[in-house]
Design a protein around this motif. Structure first.
Motif, PDB file in Angstrom:
ATOM      1  N   PHE A   1       3.364 -15.081 -18.825  1.00  0.00           N
ATOM      2  CA  PHE A   1       3.070 -14.155 -19.909  1.00  0.00           C
ATOM      3  C   PHE A   1       3.858 -12.866 -19.686  1.00  0.00           C
ATOM      4  N   SER A   2       3.700 -11.931 -20.570  1.00  0.00           N
ATOM      5  CA  SER A   2       4.437 -10.669 -20.456  1.00  0.00           C
ATOM      6  C   SER A   2       3.563  -9.520 -20.946  1.00  0.00           C
TER       7      SER A   2
ATOM      8  N   ASP B   1       3.357  -6.121 -23.327  1.00  0.00           N
ATOM      9  CA  ASP B   1       3.954  -5.401 -24.450  1.00  0.00           C
ATOM     10  C   ASP B   1       4.240  -3.969 -24.008  1.00  0.00           C
TER      11      ASP B   1
ATOM     12  N   GLN C   1       0.736 -10.193 -23.573  1.00  0.00           N
ATOM     13  CA  GLN C   1       1.104 -11.091 -24.651  1.00  0.00           C
ATOM     14  C   GLN C   1       1.030 -12.530 -24.129  1.00  0.00           C
ATOM     15  N   TYR C   2       0.093 -13.291 -24.684  1.00  0.00           N
ATOM     16  CA  TYR C   2      -0.148 -14.652 -24.197  1.00  0.00           C
ATOM     17  C   TYR C   2       0.788 -15.628 -24.885  1.00  0.00           C
ATOM     18  N   GLU C   3       2.065 -15.452 -24.644  1.00  0.00           N
ATOM     19  CA  GLU C   3       3.105 -16.334 -25.154  1.00  0.00           C
ATOM     20  C   GLU C   3       4.031 -16.719 -24.010  1.00  0.00           C
ATOM     21  N   PHE C   4       4.393 -17.994 -23.969  1.00  0.00           N
ATOM     22  CA  PHE C   4       5.239 -18.478 -22.878  1.00  0.00           C
ATOM     23  C   PHE C   4       6.596 -17.773 -22.912  1.00  0.00           C
ATOM     24  N   THR C   5       6.965 -17.193 -21.741  1.00  0.00           N
ATOM     25  CA  THR C   5       8.242 -16.498 -21.628  1.00  0.00           C
ATOM     26  C   THR C   5       8.634 -16.412 -20.156  1.00  0.00           C
TER      27      THR C   5
ATOM     28  N   LYS D   1      10.437 -13.780 -19.275  1.00  0.00           N
ATOM     29  CA  LYS D   1      10.807 -12.367 -19.193  1.00  0.00           C
ATOM     30  C   LYS D   1      10.283 -11.724 -17.919  1.00  0.00           C
TER      31      LYS D   1
END
Length: 316
Positions: free
Chosen positions: A60-61, A63, A70-74, A76
Protein backbone atom coordinates in the motif's frame (compact mmCIF):
# COMPACT_ATOMS: atom_id res chain seq x y z
CA UNK A 1 -0.09 -69.58 36.20
CA UNK A 2 -3.33 -69.02 34.30
CA UNK A 3 -4.75 -67.03 37.20
CA UNK A 4 -1.61 -64.83 37.30
CA UNK A 5 -1.82 -64.17 33.55
CA UNK A 6 -5.51 -63.33 33.87
CA UNK A 7 -4.83 -60.85 36.70
CA UNK A 8 -2.16 -59.09 34.61
CA UNK A 9 -4.79 -58.06 32.06
CA UNK A 10 -6.33 -54.80 33.16
CA UNK A 11 -10.10 -54.55 33.06
CA UNK A 12 -11.62 -52.37 30.38
CA UNK A 13 -12.27 -48.81 31.47
CA UNK A 14 -15.82 -47.63 31.16
CA UNK A 15 -17.31 -44.22 30.45
CA UNK A 16 -16.09 -41.43 28.21
CA UNK A 17 -12.45 -41.76 29.30
CA UNK A 18 -12.38 -45.42 28.37
CA UNK A 19 -14.03 -44.81 25.01
CA UNK A 20 -11.54 -42.04 24.17
CA UNK A 21 -8.62 -44.19 25.25
CA UNK A 22 -9.78 -47.02 23.02
CA UNK A 23 -10.39 -44.66 20.10
CA UNK A 24 -6.93 -43.10 20.39
CA UNK A 25 -5.32 -46.53 20.59
CA UNK A 26 -7.13 -47.73 17.47
CA UNK A 27 -6.55 -44.46 15.55
CA UNK A 28 -3.11 -43.03 16.51
CA UNK A 29 -3.23 -40.66 13.54
CA UNK A 30 -6.28 -38.95 15.02
CA UNK A 31 -4.43 -38.45 18.33
CA UNK A 32 -1.46 -36.97 16.46
CA UNK A 33 -3.85 -34.64 14.62
CA UNK A 34 -5.35 -33.39 17.90
CA UNK A 35 -1.90 -32.83 19.41
CA UNK A 36 -0.52 -30.94 16.41
CA UNK A 37 -3.57 -28.82 15.56
CA UNK A 38 -3.16 -26.16 18.32
CA UNK A 39 0.54 -25.37 17.64
CA UNK A 40 0.01 -25.47 13.88
CA UNK A 41 -2.92 -23.07 14.15
CA UNK A 42 -0.87 -20.79 16.39
CA UNK A 43 2.02 -20.82 13.94
CA UNK A 44 -0.19 -20.41 10.89
CA UNK A 45 -2.58 -17.74 12.19
CA UNK A 46 -0.60 -15.74 14.73
CA UNK A 47 2.94 -15.90 13.33
CA UNK A 48 2.64 -16.49 9.60
CA UNK A 49 -0.64 -14.57 9.46
CA UNK A 50 0.98 -11.49 10.98
CA UNK A 51 3.89 -11.76 8.52
CA UNK A 52 1.52 -11.95 5.54
CA UNK A 53 -0.47 -8.99 6.91
CA UNK A 54 2.78 -7.07 7.23
CA UNK A 55 3.76 -8.00 3.68
CA UNK A 56 0.35 -6.85 2.42
CA UNK A 57 0.75 -3.49 4.16
CA UNK A 58 4.02 -2.92 2.33
CA UNK A 59 2.18 -2.96 -1.03
CA UNK A 60 0.00 0.00 0.00
CA UNK A 61 1.05 3.64 -0.02
CA UNK A 62 0.52 6.92 1.81
CA UNK A 63 -1.37 9.80 0.21
CA UNK A 64 1.07 12.71 0.39
CA UNK A 65 -1.72 15.27 0.71
CA UNK A 66 -3.98 13.68 3.34
CA UNK A 67 -1.49 11.34 5.01
CA UNK A 68 -3.99 8.46 4.80
CA UNK A 69 -3.16 4.94 3.68
CA UNK A 70 -4.30 4.15 0.15
CA UNK A 71 -5.36 0.51 0.00
CA UNK A 72 -4.38 -0.04 -3.61
CA UNK A 73 -1.71 -2.42 -4.84
CA UNK A 74 1.46 -0.50 -5.73
CA UNK A 75 5.23 -0.83 -5.64
CA UNK A 76 5.65 2.86 -4.85
CA UNK A 77 6.55 2.19 -1.21
CA UNK A 78 9.31 -0.24 -2.18
CA UNK A 79 10.60 2.39 -4.57
CA UNK A 80 10.97 4.76 -1.61
CA UNK A 81 13.45 2.31 -0.05
CA UNK A 82 15.88 3.22 -2.85
CA UNK A 83 15.86 6.89 -1.99
CA UNK A 84 19.23 8.09 -0.74
CA UNK A 85 18.25 8.51 2.91
CA UNK A 86 16.50 5.13 3.13
CA UNK A 87 19.16 3.24 1.18
CA UNK A 88 21.75 4.73 3.53
CA UNK A 89 19.84 3.29 6.51
CA UNK A 90 19.73 -0.17 4.93
CA UNK A 91 23.42 -0.22 4.00
CA UNK A 92 24.44 1.10 7.42
CA UNK A 93 22.45 -1.60 9.20
CA UNK A 94 23.69 -4.46 7.01
CA UNK A 95 27.30 -3.31 7.38
CA UNK A 96 26.98 -3.09 11.16
CA UNK A 97 25.37 -6.54 11.32
CA UNK A 98 28.13 -8.04 9.18
CA UNK A 99 30.93 -6.45 11.25
CA UNK A 100 29.34 -7.50 14.54
CA UNK A 101 28.93 -11.07 13.24
CA UNK A 102 32.56 -11.31 12.10
CA UNK A 103 33.85 -9.83 15.36
CA UNK A 104 31.64 -12.14 17.43
CA UNK A 105 32.99 -15.15 15.53
CA UNK A 106 36.60 -14.02 16.08
CA UNK A 107 36.05 -13.48 19.80
CA UNK A 108 33.85 -16.54 20.39
CA UNK A 109 35.95 -19.16 18.57
CA UNK A 110 38.92 -19.32 20.97
CA UNK A 111 36.59 -19.16 23.98
CA UNK A 112 34.41 -21.97 22.66
CA UNK A 113 37.44 -24.03 21.60
CA UNK A 114 39.02 -23.77 25.05
CA UNK A 115 35.75 -24.75 26.71
CA UNK A 116 35.25 -27.71 24.38
CA UNK A 117 38.80 -29.10 24.46
CA UNK A 118 40.28 -28.20 27.84
CA UNK A 119 37.56 -27.20 30.33
CA UNK A 120 36.52 -30.05 32.60
CA UNK A 121 34.39 -30.41 35.69
CA UNK A 122 33.94 -27.22 37.65
CA UNK A 123 35.73 -25.18 35.00
CA UNK A 124 33.16 -26.21 32.37
CA UNK A 125 30.38 -25.28 34.81
CA UNK A 126 32.11 -21.94 35.34
CA UNK A 127 32.25 -21.45 31.57
CA UNK A 128 28.52 -22.01 31.14
CA UNK A 129 27.78 -19.73 34.08
CA UNK A 130 30.02 -16.97 32.72
CA UNK A 131 28.44 -17.18 29.25
CA UNK A 132 24.84 -17.41 30.45
CA UNK A 133 25.05 -14.88 33.28
CA UNK A 134 24.71 -11.79 31.03
CA UNK A 135 21.52 -13.30 29.56
CA UNK A 136 19.90 -13.41 33.00
CA UNK A 137 19.96 -9.65 33.45
CA UNK A 138 17.60 -7.19 31.82
CA UNK A 139 18.37 -6.19 28.24
CA UNK A 140 17.79 -2.49 28.97
CA UNK A 141 19.89 -2.63 32.13
CA UNK A 142 22.85 -3.96 30.14
CA UNK A 143 22.50 -1.32 27.43
CA UNK A 144 22.23 1.57 29.91
CA UNK A 145 25.15 0.16 31.91
CA UNK A 146 27.28 0.23 28.77
CA UNK A 147 26.17 3.79 28.05
CA UNK A 148 27.55 4.79 31.46
CA UNK A 149 30.75 2.82 30.86
CA UNK A 150 31.36 4.48 27.48
CA UNK A 151 30.38 8.02 28.53
CA UNK A 152 32.99 10.76 28.92
CA UNK A 153 32.68 10.44 32.70
CA UNK A 154 32.64 6.62 32.51
CA UNK A 155 35.09 4.11 33.88
CA UNK A 156 36.63 3.39 30.47
CA UNK A 157 37.67 7.01 29.97
CA UNK A 158 38.93 7.10 33.56
CA UNK A 159 41.03 3.97 32.98
CA UNK A 160 42.50 5.34 29.75
CA UNK A 161 43.35 8.60 31.54
CA UNK A 162 45.17 6.66 34.28
CA UNK A 163 47.14 4.83 31.59
CA UNK A 164 47.86 8.13 29.78
CA UNK A 165 46.11 6.85 26.63
CA UNK A 166 43.47 9.56 26.34
CA UNK A 167 45.21 10.85 23.23
CA UNK A 168 44.65 7.50 21.54
CA UNK A 169 40.91 7.58 22.29
CA UNK A 170 40.64 11.18 21.06
CA UNK A 171 42.48 10.26 17.85
CA UNK A 172 40.07 7.37 17.28
CA UNK A 173 37.00 9.50 17.98
CA UNK A 174 38.23 12.09 15.50
CA UNK A 175 37.89 9.62 12.63
CA UNK A 176 34.96 10.54 10.35
CA UNK A 177 32.88 7.33 10.37
CA UNK A 178 33.63 5.43 13.57
CA UNK A 179 34.19 8.49 15.78
CA UNK A 180 31.98 10.99 17.59
CA UNK A 181 31.74 13.19 20.65
CA UNK A 182 32.39 10.20 22.91
CA UNK A 183 32.27 6.42 22.74
CA UNK A 184 28.65 6.49 23.85
CA UNK A 185 27.80 8.73 20.87
CA UNK A 186 29.64 6.88 18.11
CA UNK A 187 29.39 3.83 15.90
CA UNK A 188 32.27 2.35 17.87
CA UNK A 189 30.15 2.37 21.01
CA UNK A 190 27.19 0.90 19.13
CA UNK A 191 29.43 -1.86 17.80
CA UNK A 192 30.84 -2.68 21.26
CA UNK A 193 27.39 -2.96 22.83
CA UNK A 194 26.08 -5.10 19.96
CA UNK A 195 29.11 -7.37 20.33
CA UNK A 196 28.66 -7.74 24.08
CA UNK A 197 24.91 -8.38 23.98
CA UNK A 198 24.92 -10.96 21.15
CA UNK A 199 28.23 -12.71 21.92
CA UNK A 200 26.64 -15.56 23.97
CA UNK A 201 24.48 -16.44 20.95
CA UNK A 202 27.70 -17.08 19.02
CA UNK A 203 29.67 -18.85 21.75
CA UNK A 204 27.10 -21.52 22.66
CA UNK A 205 26.46 -22.94 19.12
CA UNK A 206 30.20 -22.88 18.41
CA UNK A 207 30.98 -24.68 21.65
CA UNK A 208 28.36 -27.33 20.89
CA UNK A 209 29.82 -27.88 17.40
CA UNK A 210 33.40 -28.06 18.69
CA UNK A 211 32.35 -30.61 21.31
CA UNK A 212 31.47 -32.96 18.44
CA UNK A 213 34.88 -32.68 16.75
CA UNK A 214 36.61 -36.04 17.37
CA UNK A 215 39.88 -35.58 19.26
CA UNK A 216 41.49 -38.45 17.33
CA UNK A 217 41.11 -36.51 14.07
CA UNK A 218 43.04 -33.58 15.51
CA UNK A 219 45.72 -35.92 16.88
CA UNK A 220 45.94 -37.79 13.58
CA UNK A 221 46.41 -34.53 11.71
CA UNK A 222 49.27 -33.61 14.04
CA UNK A 223 50.83 -37.08 13.74
CA UNK A 224 50.78 -36.81 9.95
CA UNK A 225 52.88 -33.66 10.15
CA UNK A 226 50.22 -30.97 9.70
CA UNK A 227 50.97 -27.60 11.24
CA UNK A 228 48.44 -26.18 13.73
CA UNK A 229 47.20 -23.74 11.08
CA UNK A 230 46.67 -26.62 8.62
CA UNK A 231 44.82 -28.67 11.25
CA UNK A 232 42.57 -25.73 12.00
CA UNK A 233 41.87 -24.99 8.33
CA UNK A 234 41.32 -28.58 7.15
CA UNK A 235 39.92 -30.36 10.21
CA UNK A 236 38.59 -28.12 12.97
CA UNK A 237 37.03 -25.28 10.97
CA UNK A 238 35.01 -27.45 8.51
CA UNK A 239 33.57 -29.50 11.37
CA UNK A 240 32.79 -26.39 13.42
CA UNK A 241 31.21 -24.56 10.46
CA UNK A 242 27.60 -25.59 11.27
CA UNK A 243 27.92 -24.07 14.74
CA UNK A 244 29.51 -20.96 13.27
CA UNK A 245 26.66 -20.59 10.78
CA UNK A 246 24.05 -21.11 13.51
CA UNK A 247 25.69 -18.46 15.70
CA UNK A 248 26.03 -16.05 12.79
CA UNK A 249 22.32 -16.42 12.02
CA UNK A 250 21.54 -15.31 15.57
CA UNK A 251 23.97 -12.40 15.72
CA UNK A 252 23.33 -11.16 12.18
CA UNK A 253 19.53 -11.27 12.37
CA UNK A 254 19.36 -9.82 15.89
CA UNK A 255 21.60 -6.91 14.89
CA UNK A 256 19.54 -6.28 11.75
CA UNK A 257 16.29 -5.85 13.66
CA UNK A 258 17.44 -4.19 16.88
CA UNK A 259 16.47 -0.57 17.47
CA UNK A 260 17.06 -0.10 21.21
CA UNK A 261 20.88 -0.22 21.19
CA UNK A 262 21.30 2.35 18.36
CA UNK A 263 18.68 4.52 20.08
CA UNK A 264 20.54 4.56 23.42
CA UNK A 265 24.17 4.17 22.34
CA UNK A 266 25.12 5.72 19.04
CA UNK A 267 24.73 8.71 16.75
CA UNK A 268 21.58 10.30 15.39
CA UNK A 269 21.84 8.28 12.17
CA UNK A 270 19.14 5.64 12.03
CA UNK A 271 19.17 1.88 11.65
CA UNK A 272 16.38 -0.26 10.17
CA UNK A 273 14.79 -0.92 13.56
CA UNK A 274 14.68 2.79 14.35
CA UNK A 275 13.21 3.58 10.94
CA UNK A 276 10.44 1.02 11.50
CA UNK A 277 9.72 2.41 14.96
CA UNK A 278 9.55 6.01 13.73
CA UNK A 279 7.47 5.35 10.61
CA UNK A 280 5.11 3.06 12.53
CA UNK A 281 4.59 5.42 15.45
CA UNK A 282 5.65 9.05 15.03
CA UNK A 283 5.33 9.43 11.25
CA UNK A 284 2.35 7.12 10.85
CA UNK A 285 3.68 5.77 7.55
CA UNK A 286 2.73 2.12 8.10
CA UNK A 287 3.40 0.98 4.49
CA UNK A 288 6.97 2.29 4.58
CA UNK A 289 7.50 0.75 8.02
CA UNK A 290 6.26 -2.58 6.65
CA UNK A 291 8.57 -2.27 3.64
CA UNK A 292 11.52 -1.67 5.96
CA UNK A 293 10.67 -4.80 7.96
CA UNK A 294 10.72 -6.87 4.77
CA UNK A 295 14.35 -5.88 4.18
CA UNK A 296 15.84 -8.03 7.03
CA UNK A 297 13.72 -10.98 5.87
CA UNK A 298 15.08 -10.66 2.33
CA UNK A 299 18.66 -10.16 3.55
CA UNK A 300 18.46 -13.23 5.82
CA UNK A 301 16.95 -15.22 2.95
CA UNK A 302 19.94 -14.45 0.73
CA UNK A 303 22.29 -15.15 3.63
CA UNK A 304 20.79 -18.60 4.26
CA UNK A 305 20.77 -19.34 0.52
CA UNK A 306 24.46 -18.44 0.27
CA UNK A 307 25.33 -20.52 3.34
CA UNK A 308 23.52 -23.50 1.84
CA UNK A 309 25.32 -23.09 -1.48
CA UNK A 310 28.63 -23.16 0.40
CA UNK A 311 27.63 -26.41 2.10
CA UNK A 312 27.39 -24.99 5.61
CA UNK A 313 24.27 -27.04 6.39
CA UNK A 314 25.57 -30.39 5.12
CA UNK A 315 26.98 -31.41 8.50
CA UNK A 316 23.92 -30.37 10.48
Amino acid sequence: MAAAAHSAILPRRGGIAGALSDAFWRHPGFLLFLLLTPPVLWLGIIYLGSLFALLAQSFFSIDEFSGLVQYEFTLKTYGELFKAQNLDIILRTVMMAAIVTLAAAAVAFPIAYFAARYARGKWKAFFYLAVMLPLWSSYLVKVYAWKLILAKEGILNWLLAKMHLTWLLEAWLSLPIVGGNSLSFSYTGTFLVFLYVWLPFMILPLQAALERVPVNLVEASSDLGAAPAQTFRNVIFPLALPGLVAGSIFTFSLTLGDYIIPQIVGTSRRFIGQAVYIHQGTAGNIPLAAAFTVVPIVVMGFYLWGAKRLGAFNAM
